[in-house]
Design a protein around this motif. Structure first.
Motif, PDB file in Angstrom:
ATOM      1  N   THR A 236      44.105 -12.444  25.749  1.00 15.86           N
ATOM      2  CA  THR A 236      42.901 -11.775  25.269  1.00 15.86           C
ATOM      3  C   THR A 236      41.965 -12.834  24.709  1.00 15.86           C
ATOM      4  O   THR A 236      42.347 -13.619  23.833  1.00 15.86           O
ATOM      5  CB  THR A 236      43.208 -10.738  24.182  1.00 15.86           C
ATOM      6  OG1 THR A 236      44.153  -9.795  24.689  1.00 15.86           O
ATOM      7  CG2 THR A 236      41.943  -9.994  23.785  1.00 15.86           C
ATOM      8  N   LEU A 237      40.740 -12.879  25.235  1.00 13.65           N
ATOM      9  CA  LEU A 237      39.755 -13.882  24.862  1.00 13.65           C
ATOM     10  C   LEU A 237      38.596 -13.242  24.108  1.00 13.65           C
ATOM     11  O   LEU A 237      37.996 -12.275  24.584  1.00 13.65           O
ATOM     12  CB  LEU A 237      39.228 -14.569  26.128  1.00 13.65           C
ATOM     13  CG  LEU A 237      37.974 -15.436  25.994  1.00 13.65           C
ATOM     14  CD1 LEU A 237      38.237 -16.649  25.105  1.00 13.65           C
ATOM     15  CD2 LEU A 237      37.481 -15.873  27.383  1.00 13.65           C
ATOM     16  N   ILE A 238      38.290 -13.768  22.919  1.00 16.42           N
ATOM     17  CA  ILE A 238      37.061 -13.434  22.199  1.00 16.42           C
ATOM     18  C   ILE A 238      36.115 -14.613  22.374  1.00 16.42           C
ATOM     19  O   ILE A 238      36.426 -15.735  21.971  1.00 16.42           O
ATOM     20  CB  ILE A 238      37.310 -13.184  20.703  1.00 16.42           C
ATOM     21  CG1 ILE A 238      38.262 -12.003  20.503  1.00 16.42           C
ATOM     22  CG2 ILE A 238      35.987 -12.924  19.986  1.00 16.42           C
ATOM     23  CD1 ILE A 238      38.614 -11.763  19.040  1.00 16.42           C
ATOM     24  N   PHE A 239      34.970 -14.363  22.997  1.00  9.76           N
ATOM     25  CA  PHE A 239      34.041 -15.433  23.346  1.00  9.76           C
ATOM     26  C   PHE A 239      32.712 -15.200  22.629  1.00  9.76           C
ATOM     27  O   PHE A 239      32.014 -14.235  22.890  1.00  9.76           O
ATOM     28  CB  PHE A 239      33.850 -15.454  24.859  1.00  9.76           C
ATOM     29  CG  PHE A 239      33.104 -16.653  25.389  1.00  9.76           C
ATOM     30  CD1 PHE A 239      32.852 -17.772  24.601  1.00  9.76           C
ATOM     31  CD2 PHE A 239      32.652 -16.659  26.699  1.00  9.76           C
ATOM     32  CE1 PHE A 239      32.174 -18.868  25.093  1.00  9.76           C
ATOM     33  CE2 PHE A 239      31.972 -17.749  27.210  1.00  9.76           C
ATOM     34  CZ  PHE A 239      31.730 -18.860  26.422  1.00  9.76           C
ATOM     35  N   ALA A 240      32.379 -16.106  21.704  1.00 15.86           N
ATOM     36  CA  ALA A 240      31.174 -15.983  20.890  1.00 15.86           C
ATOM     37  C   ALA A 240      30.063 -16.897  21.398  1.00 15.86           C
ATOM     38  O   ALA A 240      30.305 -18.066  21.739  1.00 15.86           O
ATOM     39  CB  ALA A 240      31.490 -16.326  19.435  1.00 15.86           C
ATOM     40  N   ASN A 241      28.849 -16.351  21.458  1.00 17.70           N
ATOM     41  CA  ASN A 241      27.687 -17.119  21.879  1.00 17.70           C
ATOM     42  C   ASN A 241      26.465 -16.683  21.074  1.00 17.70           C
ATOM     43  O   ASN A 241      26.519 -15.706  20.314  1.00 17.70           O
ATOM     44  CB  ASN A 241      27.420 -16.923  23.374  1.00 17.70           C
ATOM     45  CG  ASN A 241      28.421 -17.670  24.239  1.00 17.70           C
ATOM     46  OD1 ASN A 241      28.256 -18.853  24.505  1.00 17.70           O
ATOM     47  ND2 ASN A 241      29.468 -16.971  24.662  1.00 17.70           N
ATOM     48  N   VAL A 242      25.367 -17.396  21.258  1.00 16.85           N
ATOM     49  CA  VAL A 242      24.130 -17.035  20.575  1.00 16.85           C
ATOM     50  C   VAL A 242      23.432 -15.894  21.309  1.00 16.85           C
ATOM     51  O   VAL A 242      23.235 -14.815  20.780  1.00 16.85           O
ATOM     52  CB  VAL A 242      23.190 -18.251  20.454  1.00 16.85           C
ATOM     53  CG1 VAL A 242      21.891 -17.842  19.771  1.00 16.85           C
ATOM     54  CG2 VAL A 242      23.861 -19.378  19.660  1.00 16.85           C
ATOM     55  N   GLU A 243      23.078 -16.136  22.583  1.00 13.91           N
ATOM     56  CA  GLU A 243      22.414 -15.137  23.398  1.00 13.91           C
ATOM     57  C   GLU A 243      23.233 -14.847  24.643  1.00 13.91           C
ATOM     58  O   GLU A 243      24.138 -15.622  25.002  1.00 13.91           O
ATOM     59  CB  GLU A 243      21.021 -15.627  23.807  1.00 13.91           C
ATOM     60  CG  GLU A 243      20.096 -15.947  22.646  1.00 13.91           C
ATOM     61  CD  GLU A 243      18.759 -16.481  23.121  1.00 13.91           C
ATOM     62  OE1 GLU A 243      18.259 -15.998  24.160  1.00 13.91           O
ATOM     63  OE2 GLU A 243      18.226 -17.390  22.465  1.00 13.91           O
ATOM     64  N   GLU A 244      22.908 -13.758  25.318  1.00  5.32           N
ATOM     65  CA  GLU A 244      23.656 -13.379  26.513  1.00  5.32           C
ATOM     66  C   GLU A 244      23.564 -14.443  27.598  1.00  5.32           C
ATOM     67  O   GLU A 244      24.528 -14.694  28.318  1.00  5.32           O
ATOM     68  CB  GLU A 244      23.153 -12.037  27.037  1.00  5.32           C
ATOM     69  CG  GLU A 244      24.017 -11.442  28.138  1.00  5.32           C
ATOM     70  CD  GLU A 244      23.654 -10.014  28.468  1.00  5.32           C
ATOM     71  OE1 GLU A 244      24.369  -9.392  29.277  1.00  5.32           O
ATOM     72  OE2 GLU A 244      22.643  -9.504  27.925  1.00  5.32           O
ATOM     73  N   ARG A 245      22.431 -15.100  27.707  1.00  7.97           N
ATOM     74  CA  ARG A 245      22.263 -16.126  28.736  1.00  7.97           C
ATOM     75  C   ARG A 245      23.123 -17.360  28.483  1.00  7.97           C
ATOM     76  O   ARG A 245      23.272 -18.214  29.353  1.00  7.97           O
ATOM     77  CB  ARG A 245      20.790 -16.540  28.827  1.00  7.97           C
ATOM     78  CG  ARG A 245      20.247 -17.223  27.579  1.00  7.97           C
ATOM     79  CD  ARG A 245      18.820 -17.698  27.785  1.00  7.97           C
ATOM     80  NE  ARG A 245      18.316 -18.409  26.611  1.00  7.97           N
ATOM     81  CZ  ARG A 245      17.208 -19.155  26.626  1.00  7.97           C
ATOM     82  NH1 ARG A 245      16.511 -19.274  27.738  1.00  7.97           N
ATOM     83  NH2 ARG A 245      16.797 -19.755  25.521  1.00  7.97           N
ATOM     84  N   ASP A 246      23.674 -17.475  27.272  1.00  6.90           N
ATOM     85  CA  ASP A 246      24.521 -18.617  26.931  1.00  6.90           C
ATOM     86  C   ASP A 246      25.975 -18.442  27.360  1.00  6.90           C
ATOM     87  O   ASP A 246      26.773 -19.380  27.243  1.00  6.90           O
ATOM     88  CB  ASP A 246      24.483 -18.870  25.422  1.00  6.90           C
ATOM     89  CG  ASP A 246      23.103 -19.252  24.921  1.00  6.90           C
ATOM     90  OD1 ASP A 246      22.438 -20.059  25.591  1.00  6.90           O
ATOM     91  OD2 ASP A 246      22.686 -18.729  23.868  1.00  6.90           O
TER      92      ASP A 246
END
Length: 345
Positions: A236-246
Motif C-alpha cells: 500500500t503506497l501513500i504518495f504525497a505531492n503539491v499539485e496533481e500535475r506533480d
C-alpha cells in the motif's frame, strides 16, 4: 505516459539466463481529509541515506519489469552476467536521449557499452556526477565535483542503457546540471549502491510513504515484486505531492493497481489540490497512516518504507542520522512502530 509494459518473452528468457548464476532476492479514492500541521517540504533529493558499498552479487538482480521510457515494446534482455558499472569509482556514460515527462521532469537515458545491462540489484541506486570530460563540469564552492544519488526507472536487465526520471529543482545544482545536458554529452556514474536487500515474500504487508521524486525507490521495489508470480506481499503506497500535475509514474501505478488489485493499492494526497480533486488533501498525517499502512501489531510480518524530502521523513518517521537510519520518531513512533519495522531511504 505509462512505463508499465508487457514483456512475457523477455521474462522467460531472463529467468533461464539467471537461473544458474543469480540469487533472487528479491479501492476507490478516499474522501477529503483535514490537513495535518506536520511539515511536508516536497523538495530535495529523491533518494538519500546509503550505508555503504556492498558487492553486487549479494543482492538479487533479476528483473521482470518492462522497459521504462516510452518505448511501448517488449525487449530482449541483455546477456551479460556482471555489471559494467563500478561501485568503487565513477565511469563516464554518454547521454543517449531525453524524453520530456511533465512540466519539470524528464527521462534521461544513458548508454551502456556493448548493449550490456546495468544489473542493479533491488533495492539500489547510483551516484551521478558531472564528468571531468565535460567542458562545463559542475563543481561546488571548493572546486569539488557535485554528485547525487538517483534510482533508475529502467529494469535491471534492460539492454544498452540505464534510465532515470529526474525532476528539475529551482535550487538543485545537480538536477539543473543534468537538465542542461545534451545528447552525446557524458555523465559520470558510480554504483550499484545497495540500500536494503529486498526478498520476495519476506513480509506479509509493506507500507510505502513517498513524497515527490522520492517515489523512484518505491517504484523499483513494487514493480519488481509484483512482476514475480510468486509474490504474496500486499503493498500500500501513500504518495504525497503539491499539485496533481506533480504526481510521477501515476499511469504506471494505476496500471499495477488494476493488474494486481489484491496486492497493490495507491493513495494520493495533495498539499495544493485544485477544485474537484477527490483524493486526500494536505500532508501525510496520522489518520492516513492508521487507515492504509500495515499496523505495528503485525510485528516482523510488516515493513514500512519512506522516501521523500527531509521535512516529510522527519514528520513521519524521524530524522535520519547522516548515512544512518536514526531513531524512529514522528507519526510512526506515536503509533507504536519499531525501528526494525521502518526503513528510511
Amino acid at each position: 505516459m505509462s512505463f508499465v509494459r508487457a514483456a512475457a518473452s523477455a521474462r522467460a528468457t531472463r529467468v533461464n539466463q539467471f537461473a544458474a548464476s543469480a540469487r533472487r532476492y528479491a479501492s476507490t479514492e478516499p474522501g477529503a481529509q483535514k490537513s495535518s500541521n506536520l511539515p511536508l517540504i516536497l523538495g530535495g533529493a529523491g533518494v538519500a541515506g546509503l550505508a555503504g558499498y556492498i558487492y553486487l552479487n549479494q543482492f538479487g538482480t533479476k528483473s521482470t519489469a518492462a522497459p521504462a521510457a516510452g518505448a511501448g515494446k517488449s525487449y530482449t534482455p541483455a546477456t551479460n552476467t556482471t555489471s559494467p558499472l563500478d561501485s568503487s569509482k565513477f565511469i563516464d556514460l554518454p547521454l543517449k536521449s531525453v524524453e520530456d515527462y511533465n512540466h519539470n521532469c524528464a527521462v534521461y537515458s544513458f548508454g551502456l557499452p556493448d548493449g550490456q545491462a546495468a544489473l542493479l540489484p533491488v533495492a539500489s541506486c547510483v551516484y551521478l556526477e558531472a564528468s571531468e570530460n565535460h567542458p562545463n563540469a559542475l563543481r561546488d564552492e571548493k572546486g569539488k565535483p557535485v554528485h547525487r544519488p538517483y534510482t533508475p526507472v529502467s529494469p535491471s536487465d534492460y539492454p544498452g542503457e540505464v534510465k532515470f526520471l529526474i525532476k528539475r529543482y529551482d535550487d538543485g545544482k545537480m538536477s539543473q546540471y543534468i537538465h542542461s545536458l545534451k545528447p552525446g554529452e557524458p555523465i559520470a556514474i558510480k554504483g550499484p549502491l545497495p540500500k536494503i536487500k529486498y526478498e520476495i515474500n519476506k513480509w506479509d504487508e509493506v507500507g510505502m510513504i513517498a513524497g515527490g521524486s522520492g517515489i523512484t525507490p518505491m517504484y523499483q521495489i513494487v514493480n519488481y515484486a509484483l512482476s514475480d508470480p510468486n509474490n504474496k506481499t500486499k503493498f500500500t503506497l501513500i504518495f504525497a505531492n503539491v499539485e496533481e500535475r506533480d504526481i510521477l509514474l501515476r499511469d504506471d501505478f494505476e496500471a499495477l493497481k488494476k493488474k494486481h488489485p489484491d496486492t497493490f493499492n495507491v493513495i494520493y494526497t495533495l498539499s495544493k489540490p485544485a477544485d474537484g480533486w477527490k483524493g486526500y488533501k494536505g500532508y501525510v498525517n496520522k489518520e492516513m497512516v492508521m487507515q492504509h499502512i500495515p499496523p505495528p501489531s503485525l510485528g516482523e510480518k510488516a515493513k514500512v518504507f519512506i522516501c521523500g524530502p527531509p521535512g516529510q521523513v522527519d514528520a513521519v518517521a524521524g530524522k535520519k542520522n547522516g548515512m544512518k537510519q536514526g531513531p524512529i520518531g514522528g507519526i510512526l513512533k506515536e503509533l507504536g512502530y519499531t525501528e526494525e519495522q521502518v526503513f528510511k531511504f
